[in-house]
Design an enzyme around this catalytic site. Sequence first.
Site, short mmCIF file in Angstrom:
data_model
loop_
_atom_site.label_atom_id
_atom_site.label_comp_id
_atom_site.label_asym_id
_atom_site.label_seq_id
_atom_site.Cartn_x
_atom_site.Cartn_y
_atom_site.Cartn_z
N LYS A 1 6.32 145.40 66.94
CA LYS A 1 5.20 144.51 66.62
C LYS A 1 4.87 144.64 65.13
O LYS A 1 4.72 145.76 64.62
CB LYS A 1 3.98 144.95 67.42
O1 G3P Z 1 -3.00 144.08 72.14
C1 G3P Z 1 -3.11 142.85 71.50
C2 G3P Z 1 -4.39 142.13 71.87
O2 G3P Z 1 -4.29 141.71 73.20
C3 G3P Z 1 -5.64 142.95 71.70
O3 G3P Z 1 -6.71 142.06 71.65
O4 G3P Z 1 -9.07 141.48 71.16
O5 G3P Z 1 -8.51 142.85 73.21
O6 G3P Z 1 -8.31 143.90 70.95
P1 G3P Z 1 -8.22 142.62 71.75
#
Ligand code: G3P
Length: 218
Positions: free
Chosen positions: A85
């Site tokens: 990533k």
């Molecule tokens: O792991 C990538 C993404 O899904 C994280 O998003 O906003 O839950 O930190 P968030």
Amino acid sequence: MKIFLDTADLTEIRRANDAGLIDGITTNPSLVAKVAGERDPKEIYREICETVDGPVSLEVVGVDRETMVREGRKLAQIHENAVVKVPLTEDGLKACRDLVGEGIRVNVTLCFSVSQALLAAKAGASYVSPFVGRIDDISGEGMQLIHQIRQVYDNYGYDTEILAASIRHPMHVVESMLIGADCCTIPPKVLWQLSKHPLTDRGLEAFLADWNRLGAEL
Ligand code: G3P
């Protein structure tokens, strides 16, 4: 639609994997920091890759092209399931192109616009991760981004898979499916919410009450 679990928590990963419900895992530095404690993150990554038979996104932490490529090579060597990533920055796009050129799969993350998603496809990314929840969090239209990326990728035949990310609730999953995202990475809590419906609970209760009145055994 492929379902990835958005966590580095091995207990949650085993629970969903044992149910046969997930096709892969996504992690990020914050998710790993939550669970690592004293453990070496690379050991956690290896254990995740050995647990789930599918793509496991592991994120670089360098910010310049050279460091991202160096870290990406190391992450790719952890396991054949590893997907590297990189953030959607100029250096991240260049590192993506370099890593793809070495046969390493890349997930370009922290995508917040369709123009960014176009460049991720041009860089040869296997996946692009548009963060719908974080757009909603600032009163934007997160799912609109998924729609736009789907339209652009279909218009030009890009193979990069849309991996809807930053999922906050079941409707993000439902709308991702209706729009045609290739994958959705779901926090464990939201994954299990997908199975819940009050009419299912009520119906099951009624079935069992009626059966129990029979006093019969199966
Ligand atoms: O792991 C990538 C993404 O899904 C994280 O998003 O906003 O839950 O930190 P968030």
